[in-house]
Design an enzyme around this catalytic site. Structure first.
Site, PDB file in Angstrom:
ATOM      1  N   ASP A 103     103.968  18.284  86.431  1.00 33.35           N
ATOM      2  CA  ASP A 103     104.112  16.955  87.033  1.00 33.35           C
ATOM      3  C   ASP A 103     104.431  15.914  85.965  1.00 33.35           C
ATOM      4  O   ASP A 103     104.238  16.155  84.776  1.00 33.35           O
ATOM      5  CB  ASP A 103     102.886  16.554  87.856  1.00 33.35           C
ATOM      6  CG  ASP A 103     101.592  16.791  87.122  1.00 33.35           C
ATOM      7  OD1 ASP A 103     101.571  16.578  85.896  1.00 33.35           O
ATOM      8  OD2 ASP A 103     100.603  17.185  87.766  1.00 33.35           O
ATOM      9  N   ASP A 130     103.952  11.982  84.712  1.00 33.30           N
ATOM     10  CA  ASP A 130     103.267  10.699  84.806  1.00 33.30           C
ATOM     11  C   ASP A 130     104.103   9.669  84.072  1.00 33.30           C
ATOM     12  O   ASP A 130     104.754   9.968  83.062  1.00 33.30           O
ATOM     13  CB  ASP A 130     101.877  10.779  84.169  1.00 33.30           C
ATOM     14  CG  ASP A 130     100.977  11.742  84.922  1.00 33.30           C
ATOM     15  OD1 ASP A 130     101.143  11.863  86.148  1.00 33.30           O
ATOM     16  OD2 ASP A 130     100.129  12.397  84.277  1.00 33.30           O
ATOM     17  N   ASP A 145      93.526  10.999  74.879  1.00 31.92           N
ATOM     18  CA  ASP A 145      92.577  11.903  74.231  1.00 31.92           C
ATOM     19  C   ASP A 145      93.100  12.565  72.940  1.00 31.92           C
ATOM     20  O   ASP A 145      92.497  12.416  71.881  1.00 31.92           O
ATOM     21  CB  ASP A 145      92.031  12.949  75.219  1.00 31.92           C
ATOM     22  CG  ASP A 145      93.094  13.567  76.112  1.00 31.92           C
ATOM     23  OD1 ASP A 145      94.293  13.348  75.849  1.00 31.92           O
ATOM     24  OD2 ASP A 145      92.720  14.296  77.056  1.00 31.92           O
TER      25      ASP A 145
HETATM   26  P1  ATP Z   1      97.982  18.870  82.479  1.00 31.38           P
HETATM   27  O1  ATP Z   1      99.093  19.716  82.004  1.00 31.38           O
HETATM   28  O2  ATP Z   1      96.767  19.619  82.721  1.00 31.38           O
HETATM   29  O3  ATP Z   1      98.325  17.924  83.613  1.00 31.38           O
HETATM   30  P2  ATP Z   1      97.718  16.411  81.039  1.00 31.38           P
HETATM   31  O4  ATP Z   1      97.628  16.145  79.574  1.00 31.38           O
HETATM   32  O5  ATP Z   1      98.878  15.837  81.761  1.00 31.38           O
HETATM   33  O6  ATP Z   1      97.643  17.969  81.208  1.00 31.38           O
HETATM   34  P3  ATP Z   1      96.109  14.903  82.838  1.00 31.38           P
HETATM   35  O7  ATP Z   1      94.703  15.108  83.245  1.00 31.38           O
HETATM   36  O8  ATP Z   1      97.189  14.976  83.851  1.00 31.38           O
HETATM   37  O9  ATP Z   1      96.379  15.946  81.673  1.00 31.38           O
HETATM   38  O10 ATP Z   1      96.160  13.503  82.091  1.00 31.38           O
HETATM   39  C1  ATP Z   1      97.363  12.829  81.753  1.00 31.38           C
HETATM   40  C2  ATP Z   1      97.196  12.103  80.445  1.00 31.38           C
HETATM   41  O11 ATP Z   1      96.174  11.115  80.544  1.00 31.38           O
HETATM   42  C3  ATP Z   1      96.767  12.982  79.273  1.00 31.38           C
HETATM   43  O12 ATP Z   1      97.860  13.601  78.657  1.00 31.38           O
HETATM   44  C4  ATP Z   1      96.085  11.981  78.365  1.00 31.38           C
HETATM   45  O13 ATP Z   1      97.035  11.234  77.647  1.00 31.38           O
HETATM   46  C5  ATP Z   1      95.412  11.044  79.350  1.00 31.38           C
HETATM   47  N1  ATP Z   1      94.028  11.467  79.666  1.00 31.38           N
HETATM   48  C6  ATP Z   1      93.613  12.238  80.698  1.00 31.38           C
HETATM   49  N2  ATP Z   1      92.292  12.416  80.682  1.00 31.38           N
HETATM   50  C7  ATP Z   1      91.819  11.746  79.620  1.00 31.38           C
HETATM   51  C8  ATP Z   1      90.525  11.531  79.060  1.00 31.38           C
HETATM   52  N3  ATP Z   1      89.447  12.081  79.597  1.00 31.38           N
HETATM   53  N4  ATP Z   1      90.438  10.762  77.933  1.00 31.38           N
HETATM   54  C9  ATP Z   1      91.536  10.204  77.398  1.00 31.38           C
HETATM   55  N5  ATP Z   1      92.772  10.381  77.864  1.00 31.38           N
HETATM   56  C10 ATP Z   1      92.933  11.129  78.966  1.00 31.38           C
HETATM   57 MG    MG Z   2      99.224  15.852  83.907  1.00 33.47          MG
END
Ligand code: ATP
Ligand code: MG
Length: 453
Positions: A76, A78, A152
């Site tokens: 996905d 963002d 993060d």
């Molecule tokens: P995935 O492939 O699992 O979707 P992702 O990195 O996109 O991995 P998400 O949970 O969709 O994870 O979060 C999107 C973004 O938001 C992360 O890449 C990070 O930059 C930020 N983020 C998400 N959760 C946190 C957190 N607990 N603390 C700080 N930043 C976060």
């Molecule tokens: Mg994501």
């Protein structure tokens, strides 16, 4: 200038003060980042373009950029922008503002949903926290560099602009991608304290991306692991579900164990990782799940959690039967016990809990291979899940392979074949007690019991 000099001789990096850190990003061009524009979603491009045409900044951000940089097609996309949620909403026909505290916008194109988030401020010092330092609300808008600092990991804090095909890298994420390293932004202890879920996230990413965890990022985890207990159970559940459906569930669980994160934190994991009886079953269930995810097939959370907790149910089921309960009520009591203990620490949503119960409750019914019962089973709305679960029980050696084969033939067969199968099955299989039958009866030997010994 002087401050900078003092920092330099003391070896103190701006890291400890995320708000002032890394204000200027490194800008990477297409040759340096190597992103294949063909992997970028057309809808993500539509959104960034529309926002930019209206004078706003807009980027693809987070996991999508990380995946693009590793050559993986993101699941996905963002978007991060300096437009407020109201401003975003006005630009798209199907856009909905979600969330009360920190509002984000869901923009829909057909079935495709993209999340558009306004840059967040990094002012966590003033944010309300619980007594352990966990940030409860963090809902101010901010500058892009602040948004980057509150993400993060360095590899999750990069911004891609599809129009100019540039990546803005605020925290050395590109270097860490190349080194295959997960590094938390800022002071690790402080970041885990603010949000202990980050400890679970680092484990998930390490297993999924096959990256190493940087030593300083890893070091505080065993000591800080108990902080996860203070995180609302529903949030831990969401993160666990992501972990288990990452396509690398087994690797994630092994990594959790390695980091000392499973113990005493979540009853589910204690049970799963430390129960010798169900090990084979769980291993098979997770391998199955990983395979489905990797093939792009859906995974039902109900099925997954039903598998993880099955042997705990079997154990309690046996105990209730030994105490004189009939098999079916005994199974329901066992299911209640397991779901109740689990829910305190890891809130299993009601719908998922009821799916789990359905799958478990179907199992003794597969023993009844006489009369009309198998035909009734064919109409059961959850037959497929119950049957897949039965096959796992067979494959793990809990019950005889023959039962699974019989059901495969029955489900695939025409009416003559079904008739033949029913007639070929000796009547002794009708072993379950109905609630109306009050007379104590001798129990037919149950193969499930063997696994609980
Ligand atoms: P995935 O492939 O699992 O979707 P992702 O990195 O996109 O991995 P998400 O949970 O969709 O994870 O979060 C999107 C973004 O938001 C992360 O890449 C990070 O930059 C930020 N983020 C998400 N959760 C946190 C957190 N607990 N603390 C700080 N930043 C976060
Ligand atoms: Mg994501």
């Amino acid at each position: 200038m002087i401050k900078k000099f003092i920092r330099k001789i003391l070896g103190v990096k701006n890291k400890s003060d995320p708000a002032s850190a890394n204000k200027k990003p490194t800008v990477l061009g297409p040759k340096e980042h190597g992103i294949d524009p063909g992997l970028v979603s057309a809808n993500a491009i539509r959104i960034t373009q529309t926002l930019q045409e209206n004078g706003f900044k807009a980027f693809v951000v987070g996991g999508a950029v990380r995946d693009l940089l590793t050559g993986v097609k993101p699941k996905d996309f963002d978007i991060a922008t300096n437009a407020t949620p109201e401003q975003v909403k006005r630009l798209f026909r199907r856009a909905f503002i979600i969330g009360r505290r920190f509002q984000i916008v869901h923009v829909m194109f057909g079935q495709d949903l993209l999340e558009v988030t306004t840059f967040r401020g990094a002012a966590t010092d003033g944010a309300p926290k619980d007594e352990h330092g966990r940030v409860l609300r963090d809902n101010t808008f901010g500058e892009q560099h602040e948004d980057a600092a509150r993400r993060d990991f360095t590899v999750n804090a990069m911004y891609y602009d599809p129009a100019s095909q540039t990546v803005l890298d605020y925290h050395g994420g590109m270097k860490d991608i190349k080194k295959k390293t997960l590094r938390i932004i800022g002071v690790p202890e402080a970041r885990y304290r603010e949000d202990p879920v980050r400890m679970l996230r680092v484990v998930r990413f390490a297993a999924k991306l096959q990256f190493d965890i940087d030593a300083a990022t890893r070091a505080p985890i065993p000591v800080m692991a108990p902080l996860i207990n203070n995180v609302p159970a529903a949030r831990v559940f969401d993160e666990m579900l992501k972990l288990l459906t990452s396509g690398h569930a087994m690797a994630c669980l092994q990594q959790l164990r390695k980091e000392g994160l499973h113990h005493g934190l979540m009853p589910l994991l204690d049970v799963v990782l430390e129960q010798p009886l169900g090990e084979k079953f769980v291993t098979l269930a997770l391998a199955n799940t990983d395979e489905r995810v990797q093939q792009g097939k859906g995974v039902s959370p109900g099925f997954l959690f039903a598998s993880l907790l099955w042997h705990q149910v079997v154990e309690k089921w046996e105990a209730y039967k030994a105490a004189g309960e009939f098999p079916i009520p005994a199974l329901h009591l066992a299911a209640d016990d397991v779901l109740n203990t689990q829910t305190d620490a890891l809130a299993i949503q009601r719908k998922i809990g009821s799916d789990m119960r359905d799958i478990w409750a179907m199992q003794p019914r597969f023993d009844k291979r006489v009369g009309k019962t198998p035909y009734k089973m064919l109409e059961h709305p959850r037959l497929r899940a119950g049957y897949d679960f039965l096959l796992l029980r067979c494959a793990s050696g809990e019950i005889d392979e023959e039962i699974g084969e019989w059901w495969t033939d029955f489900m695939e067969g025409d009416s003559a074949e079904r008739e033949r199968l029913i007639n070929s099955k000796p009547k002794t299989a009708a072993s379950e007690a109905g609630p109306k039958k009050r007379k104590p009866r001798r129990r037919a030997p149950r193969k499930a019991a063997a696994a609980a010994e």
